[in-house]
Write an enzyme that holds these catalytic residues in place. Structure first.
Site, PDB file in Angstrom:
ATOM      1  CG  PHE A 285       0.353 -19.139  42.320  1.00 34.34           C
ATOM      2  CD1 PHE A 285       0.989 -18.097  42.971  1.00 34.34           C
ATOM      3  CD2 PHE A 285      -0.881 -19.550  42.805  1.00 34.34           C
ATOM      4  CE1 PHE A 285       0.422 -17.473  44.074  1.00 34.34           C
ATOM      5  CE2 PHE A 285      -1.459 -18.933  43.895  1.00 34.34           C
ATOM      6  CZ  PHE A 285      -0.803 -17.891  44.537  1.00 34.34           C
ATOM      7  CE  LYS A 286      -1.754 -20.276  47.114  1.00 34.46           C
ATOM      8  NZ  LYS A 286      -2.869 -20.512  48.029  1.00 34.46           N
ATOM      9  CG  ASP A 287       4.036 -26.307  43.021  1.00 31.20           C
ATOM     10  OD1 ASP A 287       3.760 -26.631  44.190  1.00 31.20           O
ATOM     11  OD2 ASP A 287       3.512 -26.852  42.024  1.00 31.20           O
TER      12      ASP A 287
END
Length: 471
Positions: free
Chosen positions: A112-114
């Site tokens: 999700f950090k993308d």
């Protein structure tokens, strides 16, 4: 829109100032001075927007057009999402027993950090190109942040990135996603310590104000406001996809279940809630349960040690973004935050004031899951749906399965199960590996080992100075 430190010891800065900062100089974290409120008409209009359009609308509230013109902002965000594998960028899988899973992991590194880091990388490059400036990015990672941060800036001429990973505490795939990036501006350090221990040398370098200023140090951990800002969009998208109706008064409440480690994602949820989104937040943690204890009992204290769990990216004892949440709930009381956080830093134990604990428990529900709970949730989800969960997503599913039916609910899924083969095998499940993950094991790797007893901060200083000589 200006940004202030949660501890009140420095003057306000604009978005650019917050973007290029790690911790504020007084040790606090930057937050917007004012949280915009959205009316019902705005929510109904936004409900028709795609995820990238939601990100654009939200960012435009926090980044003034005189700093980044709206057309430019839209272009930067489009560019940020151009490498995502799913046409909608994020996707809700609707499973049996009312389990809605919001897949936030369709970016390059399957995490999700993308989403937030791809945008943040574009914002950084925009300002750096305008000012012909070079920065050093310093990142500690418990698993996914490092690879997402690397992908957001790899090959960029205006940035060098230094990543510390906890050797042996990441999965093999997580580590390879960092060590296989062979770029002149990427420097990876594998430290023999846990996630909290690798934060210490990073804090030391940021606290050395002269060094930090000389080498333009900045952070892409979730201390960086830009990451929190982009993540607010998750909650609006989750709400619009899971609410039964937008035509009732008051609007229905949707429960959003958030796997929580450092607390950045749940902070974004608290801000979305304060903006007027009718959501009930649930912070779900693994056996490293400081946030759960804070919500339930007002006990914000370290355990004796970090426990290694199947949900390894959440193996964190010091969730630094709790300072942002407590500041928000205290009515922006920076004096109280300074007192509380300095005490916590000194003795690693804090009993929240009664009024603040009451507001925290009203804002958040919480749940803690053991490795056994994680395995059971992964197995049940597979048996009922033929759908694989990563162990972090399984922490959220465990909460869902423990609740009575009927509540509209969305569980955030922070990572692809493909990154956690060991956890899947432990649950008796068969990993399904995409070719880009399989290819990692045959690629060249590069990293610097930091041994216990070595002065990690000094080793970083020397490498940063060497990199700066190449500018």
């Amino acid at each position: 829109m200006e940004y202030v430190s949660t501890r009140g010891g420095v003057g306000a800065v604009d978005f650019e100032g917050a973007l290029f900062s790690g911790y504020a100089p007084d040790g606090g974290l930057f937050m917007p001075q004012h949280i915009p409120s959205l009316d019902r008409d705005t929510l109904r209009r936004w409900s028709r927007l795609s995820y990238p359009e939601l990100v654009k609308e939200l960012c435009s509230l926090f980044i003034p057009a005189d700093l980044v013109p709206r057309n430019t902002l839209d272009d930067l965000i489009d560019r940020a999402f151009s490498r995502f594998r799913h046409k909608d960028i994020i996707h809700v899988s609707r499973l049996k027993d009312g389990l809605n899973v919001l897949e936030l992991w369709h970016g390059v590194t399957h995490a999700f950090k993308d989403l937030s880091l791809s945008c943040t990388g574009q914002f950084l490059q925009y300002f750096l190109e305008k000012k012909q400036k070079h920065v050093i990015i310093l990142v500690g990672t418990s698993g996914d942040t490092g690879s997402s941060a690397i992908e957001s800036v790899r090959g960029q001429k205006n940035m060098d990135i230094f990543v510390l990973l906890p050797k042996g505490f990441c999965t093999q795939i997580q580590e390879l996603q960092m060590t296989t990036v062979i770029e002149d501006n990427v420097h990876v350090f594998a430290a023999r310590g846990n996630s909290d221990e690798i934060d210490a040398p990073i804090k030391e370098l940021f606290a050395d104000v002269d060094f930090a200023r000389k080498y333009n140090l900045m952070s892409l951990n979730s201390v960086n406001w830009s990451r929190i800002m982009v993540q607010i969009a998750h909650y609006f998208s989750a709400y619009f996809q899971c609410t039964p109706s937008l035509d009732t008064t008051p609007l229905p409440v949707v429960e959003i279940v958030v796997p929580t480690g450092g607390g950045g994602n749940i902070t974004a949820g608290c801000i979305a809630q304060k903006m007027g989104l009718p959501i009930q937040l649930v912070a779900v943690v693994n056996s490293n349960d400081i946030i759960h204890r804070a919500v339930q009992h007002g006990d914000f204290s370290l355990s004796e040690s970090v426990k290694a769990t199947l949900a390894s990216a959440m193996d964190i004892q010091e969730p630094y973004n709790m300072e942002r949440i407590l500041w928000l709930l205290s009515g922006s009381d920076s004096h109280l935050m300074k007192t509380l956080m300095e005490r916590f830093s000194e003795v690693k134990s804090l009993k929240l004031p009664e009024g603040l604990h009451r507001k925290l428990s009203e804002t958040l529900r919480s749940c803690s899951a053991s490795d056994e709970d994680i395995v059971h949730a992964m197995q049940r989800c597979w048996e009922e749906n033929r759908y694989l969960l990563c162990p972090h997503s399984a922490v959220a599913a465990h909460y869902h399965y423990s609740q009575p039916d009927g509540t509209p609910r969305c569980c955030l899924a922070p990572a692809s199960p493909a990154k956690f083969q060991e956890a899947l095998l432990r649950a008796g499940l068969v990993p399904q590996l995409p070719p880009e993950i399989t290819a990692l094991t045959a690629m060249e790797t590069r990293s610097t080992l930091l041994e216990r007893g070595q002065d990690w901060a000094q080793a970083l200083r020397e490498q940063i100075k060497a990199a700066a000589q190449q500018w």
